[in-house]
Scaffold this motif. Structure first.
Motif, PDB file in Angstrom:
ATOM      1  N   UNK A   1       0.842  -1.182   0.000  1.00  0.00           N
ATOM      2  CA  UNK A   1       0.000   0.000   0.000  1.00  0.00           C
ATOM      3  C   UNK A   1       0.881   1.237   0.000  1.00  0.00           C
ATOM      4  N   UNK A   2       0.257   2.403  -0.034  1.00  0.00           N
ATOM      5  CA  UNK A   2       1.032   3.635   0.009  1.00  0.00           C
ATOM      6  C   UNK A   2       0.565   4.632  -1.020  1.00  0.00           C
ATOM      7  N   UNK A   3       1.493   5.482  -1.468  1.00  0.00           N
ATOM      8  CA  UNK A   3       1.191   6.533  -2.437  1.00  0.00           C
ATOM      9  C   UNK A   3       2.241   6.543  -3.537  1.00  0.00           C
ATOM     10  N   UNK A   4       1.791   6.830  -4.761  1.00  0.00           N
ATOM     11  CA  UNK A   4       2.708   6.949  -5.882  1.00  0.00           C
ATOM     12  C   UNK A   4       2.247   8.103  -6.757  1.00  0.00           C
ATOM     13  N   UNK A   5       2.960   9.220  -6.674  1.00  0.00           N
ATOM     14  CA  UNK A   5       2.636  10.386  -7.475  1.00  0.00           C
ATOM     15  C   UNK A   5       3.508  10.462  -8.725  1.00  0.00           C
TER      16      UNK A   5
ATOM     17  N   UNK B   1      -8.486   9.269  -4.110  1.00  0.00           N
ATOM     18  CA  UNK B   1      -8.793   7.838  -3.963  1.00  0.00           C
ATOM     19  C   UNK B   1      -7.568   7.058  -3.483  1.00  0.00           C
ATOM     20  N   UNK B   2      -6.400   7.468  -3.937  1.00  0.00           N
ATOM     21  CA  UNK B   2      -5.180   6.764  -3.540  1.00  0.00           C
ATOM     22  C   UNK B   2      -4.899   6.977  -2.050  1.00  0.00           C
ATOM     23  N   UNK B   3      -5.097   8.196  -1.611  1.00  0.00           N
ATOM     24  CA  UNK B   3      -4.862   8.495  -0.189  1.00  0.00           C
ATOM     25  C   UNK B   3      -5.875   7.786   0.704  1.00  0.00           C
TER      26      UNK B   3
ATOM     27  N   UNK C   1      -6.255  -3.113  12.936  1.00  0.00           N
ATOM     28  CA  UNK C   1      -7.285  -4.043  13.396  1.00  0.00           C
ATOM     29  C   UNK C   1      -6.783  -5.480  13.413  1.00  0.00           C
ATOM     30  N   UNK C   2      -5.987  -5.833  12.412  1.00  0.00           N
ATOM     31  CA  UNK C   2      -5.491  -7.207  12.283  1.00  0.00           C
ATOM     32  C   UNK C   2      -4.224  -7.454  13.085  1.00  0.00           C
ATOM     33  N   UNK C   3      -3.651  -6.401  13.645  1.00  0.00           N
ATOM     34  CA  UNK C   3      -2.385  -6.502  14.391  1.00  0.00           C
ATOM     35  C   UNK C   3      -1.281  -7.099  13.519  1.00  0.00           C
ATOM     36  N   UNK C   4      -1.202  -6.561  12.296  1.00  0.00           N
ATOM     37  CA  UNK C   4      -0.180  -6.996  11.348  1.00  0.00           C
ATOM     38  C   UNK C   4       0.586  -5.775  10.850  1.00  0.00           C
ATOM     39  N   UNK C   5       1.840  -5.967  10.437  1.00  0.00           N
ATOM     40  CA  UNK C   5       2.622  -4.844   9.907  1.00  0.00           C
ATOM     41  C   UNK C   5       2.172  -4.454   8.505  1.00  0.00           C
ATOM     42  N   UNK C   6       2.567  -3.239   8.114  1.00  0.00           N
ATOM     43  CA  UNK C   6       2.270  -2.702   6.795  1.00  0.00           C
ATOM     44  C   UNK C   6       3.466  -2.849   5.868  1.00  0.00           C
ATOM     45  N   UNK C   7       3.193  -3.058   4.593  1.00  0.00           N
ATOM     46  CA  UNK C   7       4.219  -2.982   3.548  1.00  0.00           C
ATOM     47  C   UNK C   7       3.909  -1.733   2.734  1.00  0.00           C
ATOM     48  N   UNK C   8       4.764  -0.703   2.848  1.00  0.00           N
ATOM     49  CA  UNK C   8       4.461   0.595   2.266  1.00  0.00           C
ATOM     50  C   UNK C   8       5.342   0.905   1.059  1.00  0.00           C
ATOM     51  N   UNK C   9       4.682   1.344  -0.001  1.00  0.00           N
ATOM     52  CA  UNK C   9       5.313   1.826  -1.231  1.00  0.00           C
ATOM     53  C   UNK C   9       5.123   3.332  -1.267  1.00  0.00           C
ATOM     54  N   UNK C  10       6.200   4.077  -1.456  1.00  0.00           N
ATOM     55  CA  UNK C  10       6.066   5.513  -1.652  1.00  0.00           C
ATOM     56  C   UNK C  10       7.020   5.965  -2.744  1.00  0.00           C
ATOM     57  N   UNK C  11       6.482   6.750  -3.675  1.00  0.00           N
ATOM     58  CA  UNK C  11       7.316   7.279  -4.753  1.00  0.00           C
ATOM     59  C   UNK C  11       6.824   8.676  -5.115  1.00  0.00           C
TER      60      UNK C  11
ATOM     61  N   UNK D   1       2.812  10.648   2.329  1.00  0.00           N
ATOM     62  CA  UNK D   1       2.902   9.306   2.917  1.00  0.00           C
ATOM     63  C   UNK D   1       3.137   9.401   4.414  1.00  0.00           C
ATOM     64  N   UNK D   2       4.105  10.186   4.824  1.00  0.00           N
ATOM     65  CA  UNK D   2       4.418  10.330   6.245  1.00  0.00           C
ATOM     66  C   UNK D   2       3.275  11.010   6.999  1.00  0.00           C
ATOM     67  N   UNK D   3       2.653  12.005   6.369  1.00  0.00           N
ATOM     68  CA  UNK D   3       1.540  12.703   7.021  1.00  0.00           C
ATOM     69  C   UNK D   3       0.388  11.743   7.322  1.00  0.00           C
ATOM     70  N   UNK D   4       0.030  10.928   6.338  1.00  0.00           N
ATOM     71  CA  UNK D   4      -1.073   9.990   6.545  1.00  0.00           C
ATOM     72  C   UNK D   4      -0.690   8.914   7.552  1.00  0.00           C
ATOM     73  N   UNK D   5       0.552   8.467   7.516  1.00  0.00           N
ATOM     74  CA  UNK D   5       1.002   7.500   8.518  1.00  0.00           C
ATOM     75  C   UNK D   5       0.833   8.066   9.926  1.00  0.00           C
ATOM     76  N   UNK D   6       1.172   9.322  10.101  1.00  0.00           N
ATOM     77  CA  UNK D   6       1.028   9.951  11.427  1.00  0.00           C
ATOM     78  C   UNK D   6      -0.440  10.122  11.793  1.00  0.00           C
TER      79      UNK D   6
END
Length: 254
Positions: A91-95, A104-106, A118-128, A134-139
């Motif tokens: 997941x993540x953002x690619x501009x 829609x991407x955000x 909710x699932x107590x699982x880590x995220x795999x993040x793509x940012x370009x 990306x950092x703002x939404x993560x926060x």
């Protein structure tokens, strides 16, 4: 070694997938995490993960995939209920590849973060070309409570440092071996050793000396060797620490 991010379910491997897995084993790559990029192909990713004890899956929709079924937090959590699913994403953002109104991407990114929490699982993040958002939404979404990895990292030290502050790991692909990646190598030198992961992102981004060829998990060794030398660490020690890091992050990985 653990290939923390690959796409060996793709059609690029349809004719020789068994041989690719044999080469992976021979190269000392013990596990590979097969990354989901859309909901339609998730069953294929999961089936591949279930076919071998050392293959694993994620559940997510890549930000480059427009006009596809949108994931909901509840739907992603249902997919992640299978023990072979060890993370949410990619997941993540690619501009870089897409332009225009990317609201829609955000929103898609936010739904993945909510699912991971909710699932107590880590995220795999793509940012370009989208590190600030990306950092703002993560926060804003509290991604630090689930953690994860900034995959195929190509950003600057400020972005890496902010991700580290939120408990994230930084993963390097074959890009770090490219002649043009000097600034990325400087970032690698600053990272805490207990936050580094390695990946192929196969079939893409084959490391030197395989650049230009189809990438595969066996080629992870070239990236590991390069980083070990760059960081002045013995190869065996570097492999041991990145493997331990991967197990620490992906706690379903056995």
């Amino acid at each position: 070694m653990i290939d923390s991010h690959c796409h060996i379910d793709f059609d690029d491997f349809s004719e020789d997938r068994a041989e690719v897995l044999e080469r992976m084993h021979a190269a000392g790559v013990q596990h590979a995490i097969c990354i989901s990029v859309n909901l339609a192909d998730f069953p294929r990713v999961l089936a591949l993960a279930k076919s071998r004890p050392n293959l694993w899956a994620t559940a997510g929709v890549h930000p480059d995939y427009q006009d596809v079924e949108e994931p909901t937090p509840e739907g992603l959590c249902r997919l992640a209920s299978d023990p072979k699913v060890i993370a949410i994403g990619e997941t993540g953002l690619d501009y870089f590849r897409l332009q225009g109104d990317l609201t829609w991407q955000r929103e898609r990114f936010r739904n993945h973060i909510r699912a991971a929490k909710q699932a107590h699982l880590p995220l795999v993040i793509h940012t370009r070309a989208a590190s600030a958002d990306t950092l703002r939404i993560m926060r804003e979404e509290g991604a630090s409570s689930c953690g994860g990895v900034m995959h195929c990292f190509t950003e600057d030290w400020e972005t890496a440092s902010a991700a580290l502050d939120m408990g994230f790991y930084i993963s390097f692909s074959g890009i770090v071996t490219f002649k043009s990646a000097q600034s990325l190598r400087e970032v690698a030198k600053k990272l805490p050793l207990d936050r580094i992961l390695i990946e192929t992102d196969a079939p893409y981004l084959a490391p030197v000396p395989y650049r230009g060829k189809r990438n595969e998990p066996a080629m992870l060794a070239a990236t590991a060797n390069f980083l070990a030398e760059l960081l002045s660490i013995k190869r065996e020690a570097f492999i041991e620490l990145t493997t331990a890091n991967c197990h620490r992050l992906f706690n379903r990985l056995q």
